[in-house]
Design a protein around this motif. Sequence first.
Motif, PDB file in Angstrom:
ATOM      1  N   ASP A  35      -9.918 -10.516  48.220  1.00 12.79           N
ATOM      2  CA  ASP A  35     -10.222 -11.287  47.230  1.00 12.79           C
ATOM      3  C   ASP A  35      -9.555 -12.469  47.035  1.00 12.79           C
ATOM      4  O   ASP A  35      -8.534 -12.653  47.400  1.00 12.79           O
ATOM      5  CB  ASP A  35      -9.455 -10.389  45.813  1.00 12.79           C
ATOM      6  N   TYR A  36     -10.453 -13.494  46.626  1.00 10.08           N
ATOM      7  CA  TYR A  36     -10.512 -14.956  46.859  1.00 10.08           C
ATOM      8  C   TYR A  36     -10.841 -15.544  45.388  1.00 10.08           C
ATOM      9  O   TYR A  36     -11.655 -14.997  44.704  1.00 10.08           O
ATOM     10  CB  TYR A  36     -10.923 -15.631  47.904  1.00 10.08           C
ATOM     11  N   VAL A  37     -10.231 -16.787  44.890  1.00  9.63           N
ATOM     12  CA  VAL A  37     -10.516 -17.567  43.899  1.00  9.63           C
ATOM     13  C   VAL A  37     -10.937 -18.678  44.172  1.00  9.63           C
ATOM     14  O   VAL A  37     -10.478 -19.581  44.904  1.00  9.63           O
ATOM     15  CB  VAL A  37      -9.270 -17.328  42.895  1.00  9.63           C
ATOM     16  N   LEU A  38     -12.000 -19.119  43.281  1.00  7.94           N
ATOM     17  CA  LEU A  38     -12.644 -20.536  43.362  1.00  7.94           C
ATOM     18  C   LEU A  38     -12.397 -21.126  42.169  1.00  7.94           C
ATOM     19  O   LEU A  38     -12.930 -20.361  40.972  1.00  7.94           O
ATOM     20  CB  LEU A  38     -14.558 -20.195  43.891  1.00  7.94           C
ATOM     21  N   VAL A  39     -11.715 -22.252  41.779  1.00  6.00           N
ATOM     22  CA  VAL A  39     -11.365 -22.738  40.852  1.00  6.00           C
ATOM     23  C   VAL A  39     -12.286 -24.058  40.524  1.00  6.00           C
ATOM     24  O   VAL A  39     -12.090 -25.064  41.472  1.00  6.00           O
ATOM     25  CB  VAL A  39      -9.967 -23.066  40.744  1.00  6.00           C
ATOM     26  N   ASN A  40     -12.774 -24.047  39.354  1.00  2.00           N
ATOM     27  CA  ASN A  40     -13.483 -25.601  38.848  1.00  2.00           C
ATOM     28  C   ASN A  40     -12.413 -26.451  38.223  1.00  2.00           C
ATOM     29  O   ASN A  40     -11.872 -25.982  37.205  1.00  2.00           O
ATOM     30  CB  ASN A  40     -14.643 -25.151  38.018  1.00  2.00           C
ATOM     31  N   TRP A  71     -22.706 -24.097  38.267  1.00  2.00           N
ATOM     32  CA  TRP A  71     -22.120 -24.639  39.768  1.00  2.00           C
ATOM     33  C   TRP A  71     -22.612 -26.365  39.344  1.00  2.00           C
ATOM     34  O   TRP A  71     -23.572 -26.665  39.774  1.00  2.00           O
ATOM     35  CB  TRP A  71     -22.894 -24.168  40.816  1.00  2.00           C
ATOM     36  N   THR A  72     -21.555 -27.006  38.915  1.00  2.00           N
ATOM     37  CA  THR A  72     -21.749 -28.485  38.705  1.00  2.00           C
ATOM     38  C   THR A  72     -21.700 -29.276  40.061  1.00  2.00           C
ATOM     39  O   THR A  72     -22.094 -30.535  40.058  1.00  2.00           O
ATOM     40  CB  THR A  72     -20.657 -28.785  37.744  1.00  2.00           C
ATOM     41  N   ALA A  73     -21.427 -28.440  41.171  1.00  2.00           N
ATOM     42  CA  ALA A  73     -21.197 -29.340  42.422  1.00  2.00           C
ATOM     43  C   ALA A  73     -21.575 -28.230  43.518  1.00  2.00           C
ATOM     44  O   ALA A  73     -21.350 -27.114  43.424  1.00  2.00           O
ATOM     45  CB  ALA A  73     -19.865 -30.033  42.676  1.00  2.00           C
ATOM     46  N   PRO A  74     -22.385 -28.472  44.623  1.00  2.00           N
ATOM     47  CA  PRO A  74     -22.370 -27.480  45.618  1.00  2.00           C
ATOM     48  C   PRO A  74     -21.253 -26.841  46.117  1.00  2.00           C
ATOM     49  O   PRO A  74     -20.304 -27.332  46.432  1.00  2.00           O
ATOM     50  CB  PRO A  74     -23.033 -28.286  46.798  1.00  2.00           C
ATOM     51  N   VAL A  75     -21.308 -25.514  46.532  1.00  2.00           N
ATOM     52  CA  VAL A  75     -20.373 -24.786  46.942  1.00  2.00           C
ATOM     53  C   VAL A  75     -21.019 -24.194  48.363  1.00  2.00           C
ATOM     54  O   VAL A  75     -22.070 -23.337  48.186  1.00  2.00           O
ATOM     55  CB  VAL A  75     -19.677 -23.757  46.412  1.00  2.00           C
ATOM     56  N   VAL A  76     -20.563 -24.364  49.602  1.00  2.00           N
ATOM     57  CA  VAL A  76     -21.324 -23.885  50.842  1.00  2.00           C
ATOM     58  C   VAL A  76     -20.562 -22.922  51.419  1.00  2.00           C
ATOM     59  O   VAL A  76     -19.272 -23.167  51.639  1.00  2.00           O
ATOM     60  CB  VAL A  76     -21.559 -25.198  51.831  1.00  2.00           C
ATOM     61  N   PHE A  77     -21.290 -21.760  51.988  1.00  2.00           N
ATOM     62  CA  PHE A  77     -20.611 -20.737  52.509  1.00  2.00           C
ATOM     63  C   PHE A  77     -21.309 -20.736  54.055  1.00  2.00           C
ATOM     64  O   PHE A  77     -22.346 -20.847  54.186  1.00  2.00           O
ATOM     65  CB  PHE A  77     -20.796 -19.290  52.009  1.00  2.00           C
ATOM     66  N   ASP A  94     -17.335 -28.531  46.992  1.00  2.00           N
ATOM     67  CA  ASP A  94     -17.229 -29.813  46.770  1.00  2.00           C
ATOM     68  C   ASP A  94     -15.463 -30.428  46.493  1.00  2.00           C
ATOM     69  O   ASP A  94     -15.219 -29.665  45.262  1.00  2.00           O
ATOM     70  CB  ASP A  94     -18.106 -30.381  45.624  1.00  2.00           C
ATOM     71  N   LYS A  95     -14.808 -31.188  47.229  1.00  2.00           N
ATOM     72  CA  LYS A  95     -13.531 -31.163  47.077  1.00  2.00           C
ATOM     73  C   LYS A  95     -12.962 -31.977  45.850  1.00  2.00           C
ATOM     74  O   LYS A  95     -11.998 -31.993  45.239  1.00  2.00           O
ATOM     75  CB  LYS A  95     -12.665 -32.011  48.343  1.00  2.00           C
ATOM     76  N   ASN A  96     -13.958 -32.491  45.164  1.00  2.00           N
ATOM     77  CA  ASN A  96     -13.833 -33.330  43.970  1.00  2.00           C
ATOM     78  C   ASN A  96     -13.852 -32.600  42.611  1.00  2.00           C
ATOM     79  O   ASN A  96     -13.657 -32.928  41.437  1.00  2.00           O
ATOM     80  CB  ASN A  96     -14.924 -34.631  43.911  1.00  2.00           C
ATOM     81  N   THR A  97     -14.701 -31.332  42.889  1.00  2.00           N
ATOM     82  CA  THR A  97     -15.071 -30.178  41.744  1.00  2.00           C
ATOM     83  C   THR A  97     -14.250 -29.149  41.845  1.00  2.00           C
ATOM     84  O   THR A  97     -13.623 -28.623  40.896  1.00  2.00           O
ATOM     85  CB  THR A  97     -16.462 -30.329  41.770  1.00  2.00           C
TER      86      THR A  97
END
Length: 315
Positions: free
Chosen positions: A298-303, A263-269, A282-285
Amino acid sequence: MSSKVDSFKLKGKSLSWAAMVVFAIILTGCQPKHDEYSVLWGKTDTYDKFLWKEQIPDTLKQTLCFDFNDDARQYLSSPLRIGVFKKTEHGHLTPVPTSEAQLFVDGKALENNILTVQPTESEKEVGVVFSPNAENKMHYWYLKPVDTAGLDRINDQAQYGADDALMEIKLRKRHVMNPLAEGLLWFGMIVGAALVLWFLILKRMFFPVFRVTRLQLTGPEPYMSLLKLKNYRLCILSAHPEKQSALNRLFCGEIKYEVNPMWTAPVVFEPRDKKSIRVRPDKNTYSTDARIMKTNADYVLVNELSKTKTNMRIS
């Protein structure tokens, strides 16, 4: 507290009339009168020592006014001596002992609580200090001459009865809680009520918690994690461990941390309702195909930097 009470008046045209008046006096003229015979001298509250707060005894002050006429000044053979008395069970007057209360004039204690009045004096400021032994109640005392200076008998006729009093005075002594202790008690009650209000109502309003049970994360290979969400207020994916303070955890709610170098930048739920949550990457990452995640979907989180994907599902 200091105020003028009433006047002792001697204004008769003859010695006999003046002698009768000096011992059947009504104190008037120095303050508004309610009951001409009975005067409220003062009130005092006592309390026990608490921490550094200790009571300083109150001095209940009143100014007694005297008005002697020419006959009284001429025939008084010695100063008029006035004592303070209380009634016994049988209705007789007995002196108020110094062990119960002490009288003061000009800051000096009066011996045996006897007030000495010269015919030339017009007023005296008299103070009363209760002793700790005095009962907590309304005290009814009586001002009465103990030495009539030769005016008690005129032509061998008694002009003054042994239990006759010039006036009745009332003094209230009440035992109360120490002000410091009372203030701390009220402060504790207010703080306690505020804490109850916060934990039962306001905390959930300002810091809601998850009502969904778990969050499942899968990918990129071989990463897989099943995170418990229920009753946490936030879930944060981070590369670095973070420590939540005990006070923040107590008053705001506990945060769930998932720590992994990927997790190179925070992701908050964040909580939303009992069937959905919000995701704030984090919108930049990171980017995601939805900002609101619902149960059993099902959902997808993309770096966007590494182009790796993580599948997400809540239940």
